[in-house]
Scaffold this motif. Structure first.
Motif, PDB file in Angstrom:
ATOM      1  N   LYS A 784      28.777  44.003  41.402  1.00 19.70           N
ATOM      2  CA  LYS A 784      28.830  43.232  42.642  1.00 19.70           C
ATOM      3  C   LYS A 784      29.381  43.776  43.755  1.00 19.70           C
ATOM      4  CE  LYS A 784      29.120  38.859  39.706  1.00 19.70           C
ATOM      5  NZ  LYS A 784      29.941  37.702  39.554  1.00 19.70           N
ATOM      6  N   TYR A 856      26.124  41.215  47.499  1.00 18.96           N
ATOM      7  CA  TYR A 856      26.393  39.659  47.654  1.00 18.96           C
ATOM      8  C   TYR A 856      26.925  39.120  48.891  1.00 18.96           C
ATOM      9  CZ  TYR A 856      25.797  39.581  42.548  1.00 18.96           C
ATOM     10  OH  TYR A 856      25.368  39.290  41.171  1.00 18.96           O
ATOM     11  N   ASP A 858      28.646  36.378  49.172  1.00 17.64           N
ATOM     12  CA  ASP A 858      29.998  35.943  48.903  1.00 17.64           C
ATOM     13  C   ASP A 858      29.777  35.120  47.235  1.00 17.64           C
ATOM     14  OD1 ASP A 858      32.427  34.733  48.238  1.00 17.64           O
ATOM     15  OD2 ASP A 858      32.440  33.677  50.112  1.00 17.64           O
ATOM     16  N   ASP A 859      30.554  35.684  46.378  1.00 16.20           N
ATOM     17  CA  ASP A 859      30.396  35.052  45.044  1.00 16.20           C
ATOM     18  C   ASP A 859      31.341  34.096  44.777  1.00 16.20           C
ATOM     19  OD1 ASP A 859      32.615  36.669  44.836  1.00 16.20           O
ATOM     20  OD2 ASP A 859      31.786  38.065  43.384  1.00 16.20           O
ATOM     21  N   GLU A 861      34.197  34.196  43.754  1.00 16.08           N
ATOM     22  CA  GLU A 861      35.190  33.877  42.736  1.00 16.08           C
ATOM     23  C   GLU A 861      36.732  33.949  43.589  1.00 16.08           C
ATOM     24  OE1 GLU A 861      34.187  37.595  40.873  1.00 16.08           O
ATOM     25  OE2 GLU A 861      32.609  36.847  39.631  1.00 16.08           O
ATOM     26  N   ALA A 862      36.793  34.454  44.397  1.00 17.91           N
ATOM     27  CA  ALA A 862      38.186  34.500  45.124  1.00 17.91           C
ATOM     28  C   ALA A 862      38.287  33.286  46.085  1.00 17.91           C
ATOM     29  CB  ALA A 862      38.713  35.825  45.548  1.00 17.91           C
ATOM     30  N   SER A 863      37.542  32.441  46.283  1.00 22.16           N
ATOM     31  CA  SER A 863      37.794  31.183  46.936  1.00 22.16           C
ATOM     32  C   SER A 863      38.864  30.206  46.625  1.00 22.16           C
ATOM     33  CB  SER A 863      36.246  30.635  47.250  1.00 22.16           C
ATOM     34  OG  SER A 863      35.816  29.990  46.130  1.00 22.16           O
TER      35      SER A 863
END
Length: 883
Positions: A784, A856, A858-859, A861-863
């Motif tokens: 990713k 990507y 934005d995936d 995952e860190a939001s």
């Protein structure tokens, strides 16, 4: 027999006597044993010292003499410096002297025998040479000897720890705990030879800070007629002499050099540990290039002080270089969220969006007042107000511990109309600048997304004084009943594009990543990538009013010529302030302007050119004279409404009504503008390479196309990363100086693999044909990859030809010129190059069933979503759940 017999004793051990006569133990004559008959106790008693130690050697001017005195039948040992005695003479009988000589001869023999094995190890090293009796081995490596010599030191530390705890709560086994610790420190160099063709060089240090400090290299060199000319493994390099394809130095891998008749082939397969950089210097100043996307404006740093200043910004700069504002800001205070927990210069601040606005956003509760200019201050000296906000506020809104202001705005659902700061921090004058005529502020450091910005300022307009907000001196601090300061809110802790604060943030200032920029040799152009061809174009080729016009003219960056006349000349208007933006200068105090009357202060600011500015040369900021240079202001240049299609094609309004990330990702088809140019810094003879621990030999300096010599023309500090031009004539010669280097990436995590090969075919001594192929592949850390951070797998192909031949005919032609007689031969030289770049990407980022690669946006995952428990504004009473 002569009275004195002089004997010069060549012994490794000399001695000094302390007494004139000594008594020693007698030994029977004729006896001879392996033991020394003159023991150490007797030597010590006689005062003899051992001078065989190399650290106890006496100077060369000290002479030792042994003489025989026939009258006393004694040997006399003396030490002199010149003709003066150095010590007391020593007297020995004949038997004592013979015993002493015999003892020292035996001692020296034993020393030679005992040191023979150690001397052999010292001569050959820890690992003795190894002989290989093989003809095949000798043919391959050019010899039969393997010699490896390690040098250095190694420290090993073994440590055992036993911890005993007499705690009755522990059982017997837990009361005694033991562990083992081991530590090592190695600093070693290895130099080896295998035959005459193979060499090994390696250094290893466990205390090295960076991995590239440990070097290893295997070098095999073939004969003149061998196919294999050279094979290198470890730290290798691939230098190239071409101008289109540059070589590289910091590589780790395998390199081979082969020859097949007239064809030479060099190939390398390695990992690249450096990045090439180039610096350009013109007239003694460093020349740099910059390229900024039109969407990369500076965020959360520049703000208009009120909507009035934003609405009149374009009008004030419509007649350059004169500023048509009539405004002069005389005092300002800036407050931000206090994240440092500092109590110095801190106050409670209540910021309002509609403070000083004639057309308030919260029209349900607030109505416009008598002043169209920003004005809001609860003081009889400033009777004019832009609206009735301050009169509508409840009386307890002034108190810090009161929540009446929350209830006041919640009645209309306008909780975004204000922000309450507890212990807000006041910025000092070194942390920001402000423009006194155009009414905007520039922070040195950008604000975080959750930080609040509020200001209070005072200004004059046509001789009338106005004030927005309250200064810290207007409302004294009361510890018993703390009160808040009313201020103008420029940024809330939550960014919302539908609020007026979004328009107050300036989006027309860009950073070109330079400092102390010189006007000389500064170039700037704006390009747009063509939709069809993909070529960057600096002008518009369509439109009634815009055809043939450059984008720097359409964005008002080219309105003047060199004589400051309103005639565009196709060159960027380099208009920089003569001094930095104003930092809290009190314009009402005549002592600050001893030669200027109060009535002429507005003209004073115009004359110092602190108004019309297109570039902040000190900090490297590009300032557009338009609020939305790529949005509605650019669209207005077209003939509307007939050319609305062209306005929609060239305009980028989404950049100003959406947050920058959304405008870049969702409207990437509009992000076609590029701001490019070159700039140079101040004149100097020392130029930083913007890197440390530069690889030795990787720095090359050229004056035009001529390579310069290190040590004669320039010096390099490889550890500090600077180049010093010691031939100062090069700086003033007018020739551009080009510095190329390779920056070793100390903290790089992404692995880069480089494969390169070079062919050279010599048709004859005059003509050479060459070819180059290189491939650089980056291995992604994860499948990713983020947008604009995709790994590459690029290939480059190059062909070149070089021809050089002496010409007698050309020499004869030159000789026919009158008054010219040539003595050197003439040469005809031709060189040509061709190169092509083939872009690509590694297969690791290909999506399932596709070859185009994927990245990507934005995936998520860190939001995360953060709710501050300390602030009461984000909290609201929820509705009653159903059922």
């Amino acid at each position: 027999m002569r009275n004195k017999i002089t004997l010069i004793v060549f012994l490794l051990l000399t001695f000094i006597g302390k007494s004139t006569f000594s008594q020693v133990t007698p030994v029977k004559e004729g006896t001879d044993t392996l033991k020394n008959s003159f023991n150490l106790r007797e030597k010590k008693y006689l005062g003899f010292r051992n001078y065989a130690n190399p650290f106890l050697q006496l100077p060369a001017n000290v002479k030792r003499e042994v003489t025989y005195d026939a009258k006393t039948q004694r040997y006399v040992i003396t030490e002199k410096i010149g003709d003066q005695l150095f010590s007391l003479p020593q007297y020995l009988t004949i038997s004592e002297y013979l015993r002493l000589v015999n003892s020292e001869i035996k001692r020296e023999n034993w020393r030679i025998l005992s040191n023979s094995e150690i001397a052999e190890v010292r001569r050959t090293g820890i690992i003795p040479p190894v002989k290989i009796n093989s003809r095949v081995f000798e043919k391959i490596f050019g010899g039969t000897t393997i010699d490896i010599q390690p040098r250095g030191e190694a420290d090993l530390t073994f440590l055992g720890r036993i911890n005993k705890n007499e705690n009755p709560l522990f059982n017997e086994r837990q009361r005694v705990q033991s562990n083992f610790d081991f530590n090592q420190r190695i600093q070693m160099d290895v130099v080896g030879n295998i035959g005459t063709k193979m060499k090994i060089k390696m250094n290893y240090n466990t205390e090295a800070q960076f991995d590239f400090e440990n070097q290893i290299k295997l070098d095999y060199t073939g004969g003149a007629d061998d196919i294999i000319k050279k094979i290198e493994a470890g730290n290798v390099s691939l230098p190239l002499n071409g101008t289109l394809i540059n070589g590289t130095q910091s590589l780790f891998g395998i390199k081979t050099q082969l020859q097949f008749g007239k064809l030479d082939i060099a190939a390398v397969f390695s990992q690249q540990k450096s990045q090439s950089r180039e610096l350009q210097i013109n007239n003694g100043a460093q020349q740099n290039e910059f390229s900024v996307s039109g969407s990369e404006y500076e965020v959360n740093k520049h703000y208009f002080l009120a909507k009035y200043f934003r609405d009149n910004y374009n009008k004030a700069l419509s007649n350059p270089p004169t500023i048509l504002s009539g405004v002069l800001i005389t005092k300002i205070e800036v407050w931000i969220t206090n994240k440092t927990s500092s109590t110095q210069d801190s106050r409670d601040v209540l910021g309002f969006i509609d403070l000083g606005e004639n057309t308030p956003y919260n029209s349900a509760q607030i109505t416009g007042g008598t002043s169209t200019l920003p004005s809001a201050f609860s003081n009889p000296g400033f009777p004019q107000h832009s609206n009735n906000l301050l009169s509508k506020l409840p009386a307890n809104a002034r108190l810090t511990n009161s929540n009446d202001v929350i209830n006041f705005f919640q009645a209309n659902g306008g909780t975004d109309n204000f922000a309450k700061l507890t212990y807000a921090r006041k910025l000092n004058e070194r942390e920001y600048n402000y423009q006194p005529q155009l009414g905007y502020i520039s922070l040195n450091n950008p604000l975080n997304g959750d930080e609040v910005l509020a200001v209070s300022f005072r200004y004059t307009y046509n001789g009338v004084e106005y004030q927005v907000g309250e200064f810290s001196t207007d409302v004294p601090f009361d510890q018993a009943t703390p009160k808040v300061l009313y201020a103008k809110l420029l940024k809330n802790e939550t960014t919302k594009t539908n609020l007026p604060t979004w328009d107050l943030m300036m989006k027309n200032i860009y950073s070109i990543n330079g400092f102390q920029i010189s006007r000389q040799n500064f170039k700037l152009d704006i390009y747009r990538i063509d939709d069809k061809t993909g070529v960057e174009m600096p002008l518009v080729r369509e439109g009634v009013n815009t055809i043939g016009k450059q984008f720097i003219a359409l964005t008002n960056l080219d309105q003047l010529n060199q004589q400051k006349e309103r005639k565009p000349d196709g060159v960027f208007d380099f208009e920089a302030e003569n001094k930095p933006f104003v930092q809290n200068t009190n314009y009402n105090n005549p002592s600050n302007f001893p030669n200027t009357s109060g009535a002429g202060m507005s003209n004073l600011v115009n004359n110092t050119n602190n108004g019309y500015v297109t570039i902040d040369a000190l900090n490297g900021k590009l300032i557009f004279p338009l609020v939305e240079p790529f949005g509605k202001d650019l669209q207005a240049k077209f003939n509307l409404p007939s050319e609305q299609v062209l306005a929609d094609k060239y305009g980028y309004p989404q950049l100003y009504d959406s947050v920058k990330l959304v405008a870049q990702q969702l409207f990437s088809n509009k992000d076609l503008y590029r701001i490019k140019g070159t700039y140079q810094s101040e004149i100097s003879s020392s130029f930083p390479l913007n890197a440390i621990n530069v690889t030795e030999g990787s720095v090359k300096v050229f004056a035009g196309t001529i390579p310069l010599q290190e040590g004669a023309d320039f010096t390099v500090d490889y550890q500090g990363g600077t180049v010093n031009i010691i031939n100062t004539a090069l700086l003033t010669s007018g020739q551009p100086i080009r510095i190329t280097t390779e920056n070793t990436e100390m903290f790089g995590l992404q692995q880069r693999s480089l494969f390169g090969t070079r062919w050279d075919y010599r048709l004859n001594n005059k003509l050479n044909l060459g070819g180059t192929f290189m491939n650089l592949t980056e291995k992604p850390l994860t499948q990713k990859v983020n947008y604009l951070e995709e790994p590459i797998s690029n290939s480059i192909l190059g062909l070149d030809i070089n021809y050089s031949s002496p010409s007698r005919y050309l020499t004869k032609l030159v000789d026919k010129i009158p008054f010219i007689s040539t003595k050197a031969p003439s040469t005809i030289t031709f060189a040509g190059e061709y190169a092509k770049l083939i872009p690509g990407h590694p297969k690791a980022i290909n999506a399932a069933g596709e070859r185009g690669g994927s990245s990507y946006l934005d995936d998520f995952e860190a939001s995360r979503s953060v709710i501050d428990l300390k602030g009461a504004i984000p909290w609201q009473l929820s509705g009653t759940p159903q059922l």
